[in-house]
Enzyme design. Structure first.
Site, PDB file in Angstrom:
ATOM      1  CE1 TYR A  51     -22.930  26.740 -26.264  1.00 58.14           C
ATOM      2  CE2 TYR A  51     -22.873  26.921 -23.884  1.00 58.14           C
ATOM      3  CZ  TYR A  51     -23.461  27.229 -25.090  1.00 58.14           C
ATOM      4  OH  TYR A  51     -24.576  28.030 -25.123  1.00 58.14           O
ATOM      5  N   GLY A 198     -27.425  37.912 -24.206  1.00 54.74           N
ATOM      6  CA  GLY A 198     -27.041  39.104 -24.957  1.00 54.74           C
ATOM      7  C   GLY A 198     -27.513  40.402 -24.357  1.00 54.74           C
ATOM      8  N   PRO A 199     -27.546  40.538 -23.020  1.00 50.96           N
ATOM      9  CG  PRO A 199     -27.000  40.443 -20.750  1.00 50.96           C
ATOM     10  CD  PRO A 199     -27.068  39.600 -21.989  1.00 50.96           C
ATOM     11  CB  ALA A 201     -26.584  44.850 -27.428  1.00 50.85           C
ATOM     12  N   GLY A 203     -21.532  44.000 -26.453  1.00 48.91           N
ATOM     13  CA  GLY A 203     -20.656  44.967 -25.802  1.00 48.91           C
ATOM     14  C   GLY A 203     -21.027  46.420 -26.056  1.00 48.91           C
ATOM     15  CG  LEU A 204     -23.063  47.783 -29.638  1.00 52.89           C
ATOM     16  CD1 LEU A 204     -24.228  47.622 -30.582  1.00 52.89           C
ATOM     17  CD2 LEU A 204     -22.147  48.910 -30.105  1.00 52.89           C
ATOM     18  CG  LEU A 205     -26.674  48.127 -24.518  1.00 52.78           C
ATOM     19  CD1 LEU A 205     -27.831  47.184 -24.264  1.00 52.78           C
ATOM     20  CD2 LEU A 205     -27.155  49.577 -24.573  1.00 52.78           C
ATOM     21  CB  THR A 206     -20.012  48.055 -21.966  1.00 49.95           C
ATOM     22  OG1 THR A 206     -19.212  48.118 -23.159  1.00 49.95           O
ATOM     23  CG2 THR A 206     -20.727  46.711 -21.908  1.00 49.95           C
ATOM     24  CE  LYS A 208     -13.312  47.891 -21.602  1.00 51.31           C
ATOM     25  NZ  LYS A 208     -12.629  46.594 -21.380  1.00 51.31           N
TER      26      LYS A 208
END
Length: 307
Positions: A51, A198-199, A201, A203-206, A208
């Site tokens: 990183y 990736g819990p 996913a 940002g899908l599981l928010t 938004k």
């Protein structure tokens, strides 16, 4: 914040770990995020030598040095930047790992790493030599435990059967349940922890998720098309149990599995970090809630990750 043991290592880390890749290279911003994480009860910090060409490790080590004995630092090795730093190559050799750890220790400003992870892995690697490197580093006191970061069931099985690894970091969420069939059972049976990345996913599981939908459906969730993703998320959002939030369900779902030790989530802002910390501290799922989520979502296979 609750803590769980990573494998059988004797290392206890907060259920939420901060994925440090997203803290950036601006020192003041990075320090603010890291210090907020501490304030929120996070004790698990995940970085890698890859990183920002090692700058990430430097920022993590410098900021957290005053509380070094109270936290868990995890870093990774196996990727080598080319001389012009425009790409990297894979090297799981014993020689590279034992050299790489010296540089990570120096950048982190510490004399030991809590969890040292192989940053990938294939069946073509010199696996016995790789394991030997980790075992020697443990014996030398340079690392406390080791693991791998991999979504390849075949590789995971080999390490579980041939080594004393403590953890496997892998992508796992309500929308990516591949680990449940081919990885989590063997990990739970052998006392190896999953550290889930990736819990939420992409940002899908928010809350938004609508603004993320069109892009996220093309980012590795190929068992869902955009319409089926929308259907699942709509049900999760509209029919979730009282008192639950979408990202709270996301974190608690992953942590419900007996193999789970922690979820690793990045945060590029203090607000995002605080929301993750709030969500992970929602109550554990009931068995009924867990089953409800499984009935709504899909399982899938690692059909592209056999080697």
């Amino acid at each position: 914040m609750n803590k769980r043991e990573i494998g059988q290592s004797g290392i206890f880390a907060s259920e939420l770990g901060l994925g440090c890749m997203s803290i950036g290279t601006d020192q003041s911003q990075a320090e603010a995020i890291l210090k907020t994480a501490l304030d929120e009860g996070i004790t698990y910090f995940d970085t890698a030598d890859l990183y920002d060409f090692g700058v990430n490790e430097q920022l993590v080590g410098k900021t957290l040095q005053p509380v070094r004995d109270q936290i868990v630092i995890a870093t990774k090795a196996g990727n080598r930047w080319t001389d012009n730093k425009d790409s990297w190559t894979w090297d799981a050799s014993k020689a590279h790992i034992k050299e790489a750890v010296k540089h990570s220790l120096k950048r982190l400003g510490t004399d030991y790493i809590d969890l040292y992870q192989l940053h990938g892995g294939t069946l073509e690697d010199p696996m016995d030599d790789t394991i030997e490197a980790f075992e020697e580093l443990k014996a030398e006191g340079l690392i406390r435990a080791y693991g791998i970061s991999s979504i390849r069931p075949t590789v995971i099985n080999e390490y579980v059967n041939r080594s004393h690894l403590s953890s496997v970091m892998m992508q796992y969420s309500i929308l990516d349940r591949r680990p449940e069939v081919q990885a989590l059972p063997i990990l739970a049976e052998n006392g190896v922890s999953v550290v889930a990345r990736g819990p939420v996913a992409f940002g899908l599981l928010t809350d938004k998720w609508r603004e993320k939908l069109s892009k996220a459906s093309k980012k590795g969730l190929k068992w869902y098309d955009e319409n089926s993703l929308k259907d699942v998320l709509t049900v999760l959002e509209n029919e979730k149990p009282a008192g639950r939030t979408l990202n709270g369900l996301a974190f608690r779902y992953v942590l419900h599995h007996p193999a789970a030790a922690a979820v690793i989530a990045g945060a590029s802002s203090i607000e995002q970090l605080k929301e993750n910390a709030r969500a992970v501290q929602e109550a554990a799922l009931t068995e009924e809630e867990y089953k409800w989520i499984q009935d709504i979502s899909k399982t899938a296979d690692y059909d592209e990750h056999r080697l």
